[in-house]
Design a protein around this motif. Structure first.
Motif, PDB file in Angstrom:
ATOM      1  N   GLU A 135       0.855  -1.193   0.000  1.00 17.59           N
ATOM      2  CA  GLU A 135       0.000   0.000   0.000  1.00 17.59           C
ATOM      3  C   GLU A 135       0.884   1.233   0.000  1.00 17.59           C
ATOM      4  N   GLY A 136       0.498   2.234  -0.776  1.00 18.61           N
ATOM      5  CA  GLY A 136       1.307   3.436  -0.872  1.00 18.61           C
ATOM      6  C   GLY A 136       0.573   4.721  -0.551  1.00 18.61           C
ATOM      7  N   SER A 137      -0.705   4.635  -0.172  1.00 23.29           N
ATOM      8  CA  SER A 137      -1.444   5.869   0.076  1.00 23.29           C
ATOM      9  C   SER A 137      -2.473   5.660   1.184  1.00 23.29           C
ATOM     10  N   GLY A 138      -3.092   6.751   1.560  1.00 27.32           N
ATOM     11  CA  GLY A 138      -4.154   6.686   2.563  1.00 27.32           C
ATOM     12  C   GLY A 138      -3.636   6.333   3.943  1.00 27.32           C
ATOM     13  N   THR A 139      -4.508   5.830   4.787  1.00 26.51           N
ATOM     14  CA  THR A 139      -4.127   5.509   6.156  1.00 26.51           C
ATOM     15  C   THR A 139      -3.256   4.259   6.253  1.00 26.51           C
ATOM     16  N   ASP A 140      -3.183   3.481   5.187  1.00 27.10           N
ATOM     17  CA  ASP A 140      -2.367   2.262   5.184  1.00 27.10           C
ATOM     18  C   ASP A 140      -0.995   2.460   4.545  1.00 27.10           C
ATOM     19  N   ARG A 141      -0.613   3.703   4.229  1.00 27.24           N
ATOM     20  CA  ARG A 141       0.691   3.939   3.611  1.00 27.24           C
ATOM     21  C   ARG A 141       1.811   3.624   4.609  1.00 27.24           C
ATOM     22  N   PRO A 142       3.011   3.312   4.115  1.00 25.96           N
ATOM     23  CA  PRO A 142       4.136   2.999   5.010  1.00 25.96           C
ATOM     24  C   PRO A 142       4.513   4.185   5.892  1.00 25.96           C
ATOM     25  N   TYR A 143       5.025   3.878   7.057  1.00 24.27           N
ATOM     26  CA  TYR A 143       5.568   4.936   7.915  1.00 24.27           C
ATOM     27  C   TYR A 143       6.667   4.352   8.790  1.00 24.27           C
ATOM     28  N   VAL A 144       7.482   5.244   9.329  1.00 24.36           N
ATOM     29  CA  VAL A 144       8.577   4.868  10.210  1.00 24.36           C
ATOM     30  C   VAL A 144       8.170   5.201  11.637  1.00 24.36           C
ATOM     31  N   ARG A 145       8.428   4.255  12.551  1.00 24.96           N
ATOM     32  CA  ARG A 145       8.169   4.485  13.978  1.00 24.96           C
ATOM     33  C   ARG A 145       9.513   4.417  14.696  1.00 24.96           C
ATOM     34  N   ILE A 146       9.852   5.501  15.379  1.00 24.31           N
ATOM     35  CA  ILE A 146      11.111   5.558  16.119  1.00 24.31           C
ATOM     36  C   ILE A 146      10.779   5.638  17.603  1.00 24.31           C
ATOM     37  N   THR A 147      11.297   4.698  18.360  1.00 21.59           N
ATOM     38  CA  THR A 147      11.107   4.675  19.800  1.00 21.59           C
ATOM     39  C   THR A 147      12.461   4.910  20.448  1.00 21.59           C
ATOM     40  N   TYR A 148      12.513   5.793  21.408  1.00 21.67           N
ATOM     41  CA  TYR A 148      13.785   6.058  22.067  1.00 21.67           C
ATOM     42  C   TYR A 148      13.578   6.126  23.577  1.00 21.67           C
ATOM     43  N   THR A 149      14.663   5.936  24.287  1.00 20.32           N
ATOM     44  CA  THR A 149      14.645   6.023  25.742  1.00 20.32           C
ATOM     45  C   THR A 149      15.433   7.261  26.142  1.00 20.32           C
ATOM     46  N   GLU A 150      14.801   8.123  26.878  1.00 19.29           N
ATOM     47  CA  GLU A 150      15.472   9.328  27.344  1.00 19.29           C
ATOM     48  C   GLU A 150      16.218   9.007  28.630  1.00 19.29           C
ATOM     49  N   GLN A 151      17.494   9.351  28.662  1.00 14.19           N
ATOM     50  CA  GLN A 151      18.291   9.103  29.846  1.00 14.19           C
ATOM     51  C   GLN A 151      18.175  10.307  30.772  1.00 14.19           C
ATOM     52  N   VAL A 152      17.752  10.050  31.988  1.00 10.21           N
ATOM     53  CA  VAL A 152      17.568  11.109  32.961  1.00 10.21           C
ATOM     54  C   VAL A 152      18.648  10.957  34.029  1.00 10.21           C
ATOM     55  N   TRP A 153      19.398  12.031  34.226  1.00  6.85           N
ATOM     56  CA  TRP A 153      20.465  12.023  35.234  1.00  6.85           C
ATOM     57  C   TRP A 153      19.914  12.555  36.540  1.00  6.85           C
ATOM     58  N   GLU A 154      20.268  11.898  37.620  1.00  9.39           N
ATOM     59  CA  GLU A 154      19.815  12.357  38.942  1.00  9.39           C
ATOM     60  C   GLU A 154      20.939  13.017  39.699  1.00  9.39           C
TER      61      GLU A 154
END
Length: 114
Positions: free
Chosen positions: A95-114
């Motif tokens: 699929e190349g269009s509409g709501t089913d078009r390809p997409y990239v999902r990037i998940t990251y972890t934010e490092q929090v310093w204490e």
């Protein structure tokens, strides 16, 4: 980093096997008639992934090579390559269009310093 795709059709009833690769230097002024193999990045960005004959949607997780290419802005896009090397076993389209078009999902972890 994941690439979401939905298959629409494959040549064989058993589906198709593909992996993610990328584009190296595609410019915004490139036209289909000016694109040649020299712009392709031949690196493998994922393991082989199987899609059913039609209407199967899934995420493909990029490997460390693909993740580093995204982090370092070394690619301009993704392309799917048939695992068997351009045989009919791996012919199909997504699929190349509409709501089913390809997409990239990037998940990251934010490092929090204490």
């Amino acid at each position: 980093v994941e690439l979401w795709l939905k298959s629409l059709h494959s040549y064989y009833s058993t589906g198709m096997d593909v992996y993610v690769s990328g584009f190296g230097s595609l410019s915004t002024t490139s036209t289909p008639s000016s694109i040649n193999r020299s712009i392709f990045n031949e690196a493998r960005y994922s393991s082989d992934t199987h899609f059913a004959k039609s209407n199967e949607a899934k995420y493909i997780t990029l490997n460390s090579t693909g993740i580093n290419a995204v982090k370092n802005s070394q690619i301009n896009g993704f392309r799917m390559i048939g695992s068997a090397g351009w045989s009919l076993d791996d012919y199909g389209y997504f699929e190349g269009s509409g709501t089913d078009r390809p997409y990239v999902r990037i998940t990251y972890t934010e490092q929090v310093w204490e």
